[in-house]
Scaffold this motif. Structure first.
Motif, PDB file in Angstrom:
ATOM      1  N   ASP A   1      -4.579   0.760  -0.457  1.00 20.44           N
ATOM      2  CA  ASP A   1      -3.967  -0.566  -0.395  1.00 20.44           C
ATOM      3  C   ASP A   1      -3.804  -1.103  -1.805  1.00 20.44           C
ATOM      4  OD1 ASP A   1      -3.836  -0.545   2.360  1.00 20.44           O
ATOM      5  OD2 ASP A   1      -5.879  -1.330   2.577  1.00 20.44           O
ATOM      6  N   SER A   2      -2.793  -1.956  -1.989  1.00 17.79           N
ATOM      7  CA  SER A   2      -2.447  -2.350  -3.366  1.00 17.79           C
ATOM      8  C   SER A   2      -3.104  -3.644  -3.828  1.00 17.79           C
ATOM      9  CB  SER A   2      -0.944  -2.522  -3.477  1.00 17.79           C
ATOM     10  OG  SER A   2      -0.567  -3.685  -2.750  1.00 17.79           O
ATOM     11  N   PHE A   3      -3.341  -4.568  -2.907  1.00 18.25           N
ATOM     12  CA  PHE A   3      -3.784  -5.927  -3.242  1.00 18.25           C
ATOM     13  C   PHE A   3      -2.762  -6.690  -4.064  1.00 18.25           C
ATOM     14  CE2 PHE A   3      -7.647  -3.296  -2.807  1.00 18.25           C
ATOM     15  CZ  PHE A   3      -8.090  -3.851  -1.618  1.00 18.25           C
ATOM     16  N   VAL A   4      -1.505  -6.264  -4.002  1.00 20.23           N
ATOM     17  CA  VAL A   4      -0.446  -7.087  -4.583  1.00 20.23           C
ATOM     18  C   VAL A   4      -0.248  -8.263  -3.636  1.00 20.23           C
ATOM     19  CG1 VAL A   4       1.998  -7.204  -5.186  1.00 20.23           C
ATOM     20  CG2 VAL A   4       0.699  -5.121  -5.671  1.00 20.23           C
ATOM     21  N   PRO A   5      -0.344  -9.507  -4.145  1.00 25.76           N
ATOM     22  CA  PRO A   5      -0.255 -10.663  -3.247  1.00 25.76           C
ATOM     23  C   PRO A   5       1.109 -10.751  -2.561  1.00 25.76           C
ATOM     24  CG  PRO A   5      -0.827 -11.314  -5.507  1.00 25.76           C
ATOM     25  CD  PRO A   5      -0.494  -9.867  -5.546  1.00 25.76           C
ATOM     26  N   GLY A   6       1.109 -11.347  -1.418  1.00 28.23           N
ATOM     27  CA  GLY A   6       2.347 -11.492  -0.662  1.00 28.23           C
ATOM     28  C   GLY A   6       3.093 -12.764  -1.033  1.00 28.23           C
TER      29      GLY A   6
ATOM     30  N   GLY B   1       0.834  -1.198   0.000  1.00 31.06           N
ATOM     31  CA  GLY B   1       0.000   0.000   0.000  1.00 31.06           C
ATOM     32  C   GLY B   1       0.860   1.235   0.000  1.00 31.06           C
ATOM     33  N   ALA B   2       0.213   2.395  -0.101  1.00 29.80           N
ATOM     34  CA  ALA B   2       0.977   3.651  -0.092  1.00 29.80           C
ATOM     35  C   ALA B   2       0.147   4.759   0.532  1.00 29.80           C
ATOM     36  CB  ALA B   2       1.397   4.039  -1.495  1.00 29.80           C
ATOM     37  N   THR B   3       0.849   5.694   1.184  1.00 34.04           N
ATOM     38  CA  THR B   3       0.203   6.847   1.786  1.00 34.04           C
ATOM     39  C   THR B   3       1.022   8.083   1.437  1.00 34.04           C
ATOM     40  OG1 THR B   3      -0.380   5.406   3.639  1.00 34.04           O
ATOM     41  CG2 THR B   3      -0.736   7.755   3.959  1.00 34.04           C
ATOM     42  N   LEU B   4       0.345   9.131   0.997  1.00 32.92           N
ATOM     43  CA  LEU B   4       1.026  10.387   0.720  1.00 32.92           C
ATOM     44  C   LEU B   4       0.487  11.446   1.674  1.00 32.92           C
ATOM     45  CD1 LEU B   4       0.942  10.514  -3.202  1.00 32.92           C
ATOM     46  CD2 LEU B   4       2.714   9.561  -1.720  1.00 32.92           C
ATOM     47  N   ALA B   5       1.386  12.251   2.214  1.00 33.07           N
ATOM     48  CA  ALA B   5       0.951  13.281   3.161  1.00 33.07           C
ATOM     49  C   ALA B   5       1.737  14.568   2.944  1.00 33.07           C
ATOM     50  CB  ALA B   5       1.133  12.797   4.597  1.00 33.07           C
ATOM     51  N   ILE B   6       1.168  15.653   3.420  1.00 31.16           N
ATOM     52  CA  ILE B   6       1.785  16.971   3.347  1.00 31.16           C
ATOM     53  C   ILE B   6       2.069  17.435   4.775  1.00 31.16           C
ATOM     54  CG2 ILE B   6       1.329  19.398   2.771  1.00 31.16           C
ATOM     55  CD1 ILE B   6       1.565  17.767   0.302  1.00 31.16           C
ATOM     56  N   VAL B   7       3.274  17.926   5.005  1.00 34.97           N
ATOM     57  CA  VAL B   7       3.591  18.506   6.318  1.00 34.97           C
ATOM     58  C   VAL B   7       3.851  19.988   6.142  1.00 34.97           C
ATOM     59  CG1 VAL B   7       4.954  18.193   8.410  1.00 34.97           C
ATOM     60  CG2 VAL B   7       5.062  16.495   6.604  1.00 34.97           C
ATOM     61  N   GLN B   8       3.234  20.756   6.992  1.00 29.66           N
ATOM     62  CA  GLN B   8       3.460  22.195   6.981  1.00 29.66           C
ATOM     63  C   GLN B   8       3.380  22.667   8.421  1.00 29.66           C
ATOM     64  OE1 GLN B   8       1.006  23.991   4.039  1.00 29.66           O
ATOM     65  NE2 GLN B   8       2.389  25.704   3.738  1.00 29.66           N
TER      66      GLN B   8
END
Ligand SMILES: [Zn+2]
Length: 424
Positions: free
Chosen positions: A173-178, A155-162
């Motif tokens: 979430d990606s659903f790329v199998p493990g 999965g991936a999360t993008l965030a902004i900090v200020q």
């Protein structure tokens, strides 16, 4: 376009500094007799100033009921001072305004009008023996924008900090199998499929990241986190814009995903972010010292020299140490013609005024000295810079180069556009 953006950011860094400076000044003030007669007034954008004016008129009337007569009078003189000056204001501007007024320890009415670099969020009128500055202080935090990217195969999360704010702008979430326990041939085939799915996923994240950190929320720098292998794999992705890759200022191992992982990443990134701002300042200072060392004639320092260079329009960048917070105070005597200008640090202002009330005039020997005029050095240099198209950069003294700028060069230096003197 990016040049323009850079300019705006520079301006706001000076604005922030000047605000800090004003706050220190406001913080040093007390009401003349420690009564609750100093007025703090916050006006949010969009407020009708005529409404504020009628509220102030009401307060003026109410002040006659204050038991202590001298306090009542002090409140009234603050209010009438504000009202008369508000006649020159048409609207509270894009961010609103903050006004501070009252009879301070200098025994005269002082008036401060501040156009904050950020939106005034509250409407507030308060009388106290000090000025209420907490709402301005909130605006002082670093406001450069950074991007945080937490990436793994899962999965991936993008965030902004200020400043102290963290905003998650994308989380998926990606659903790329493990991993699998299959063996042999099918194991390899399965692994290939999984790798393909992961590549596709990373491409999607890269595209999202380009979009987020370059178009929607342009950032100064990016910190990437994730499980050891995944994030390295991701950073090799050709789909990440090369300009973004250049902005990566930190890479960290993070075990978790989503919000929890993001918190962990932020904690690890904090040092990268403060280093980044530091590096910018250090580069500027080093640039100045290089000119000096190579004797290019394009560096000068000292208040008088920099001021002269500014007046000639020869300055590219002014470097001012944050510890240079001098106020030039003109002192006159009420008993004779004595007049003198003295330089005082903002934080010593209080003490200075207290001493002054007990100080004897060197000419007539009476204790009738008073403050006639004050000029703030940084504000003055900022005005001069603005008028001549120079940049003004405020340099912290918490790092080696900044400390040297302050210690060895008095904290005021400039890089010039052209040589000023033949002697160089
Ligand atoms: Zn005198």
């Amino acid at each position: 376009m990016s040049h323009q953006k850079e300019k705006e950011e520079k301006r706001s860094s000076v604005e922030r500094y000047l605000l800090k400076h004003e706050i220190e000044k406001l913080e040093s003030r007390r009401s003349f007799n420690m009564s609750t007669s100093l007025v703090s007034l916050y006006i949010p954008p969009g407020t009708r100033l005529s409404d504020i004016n009628s509220q102030l008129r009401d307060e003026y009337g109410t002040a006659t009921n204050i038991k202590d007569k001298s306090t009542g009078k002090a409140v009234q003189s603050a209010l009438s001072s504000i009202m008369s000056r508000m006649k020159n204001l048409t609207d509270p501007g894009k961010n609103g305004i903050a006004i501070f007024c009252g009879i301070t320890q200098s025994n005269k009415v002082e008036y401060f009008l501040i156009y904050p670099p950020e939106r005034v969020g509250i409407k507030l009128y308060v009388c106290d023996y000090v000025f209420h500055i907490d709402h301005l202080k909130d605006m002082l935090e670093s406001k450069l924008r950074y991007g945080l990217a937490l990436v793994s195969r899962g999965g991936a999360t993008l965030a902004i900090v200020q400043g102290s704010r963290l905003d998650i702008v994308w989380d998926e979430d990606s659903f790329v199998p493990g991993k699998t326990r299959m063996g042999g041939q099918s194991q390899r085939r399965y692994q290939r499929l999984v790798d393909e799915a992961a590549q596709k996923w990373f491409t999607k994240v890269a595209t999202k990241m380009n979009d987020t950190f370059m178009n929607n929320y342009p950032v100064e720098g990016i910190v990437v986190g994730g499980p050891a292998l995944s994030k390295a794999e991701f950073l090799e992705s050709k789909e990440i814009d090369y300009r973004l890759k250049e902005k990566v200022i930190g890479i960290h191992d993070v075990g978790y995903l989503n919000i929890q992982g993001m918190r962990e990443l932020l904690e690890k990134a904090e040092e990268d972010l403060s280093d980044f701002e530091l590096i910018k300042e250090r580069k500027l200072t080093q640039n100045f010292m290089e000119h000096l060392g190579k004797d290019t004639g394009l560096a000068t320092y000292g208040e008088k020299q920099v001021r002269e260079a500014l007046e000639k329009g020869a300055v590219e960048t002014v470097l001012v140490s944050e510890d240079v917070d001098r106020v030039n105070i003109e002192i006159n005597c009420d008993g004779c013609s004595y007049s003198n200008i003295e330089s005082v640090k903002t934080k010593n202002y209080n003490e200075f005024v207290k001493d002054l009330s007990e100080r004897k005039c060197p000419k007539c020997n009476e204790t009738k000295l008073y403050i006639d005029k004050e000029t703030d050095l940084i504000t003055e240099l900022h005005e001069l810079s603005k008028n001549t198209g120079a940049n003004l950069e405020v340099i912290a003294t918490s790092h080696e180069d900044g400390a040297m700028l302050y210690g060895a060069f008095g904290g005021i230096a400039a890089i010039l556009r052209y040589k000023l003197f033949d002697g160089y």
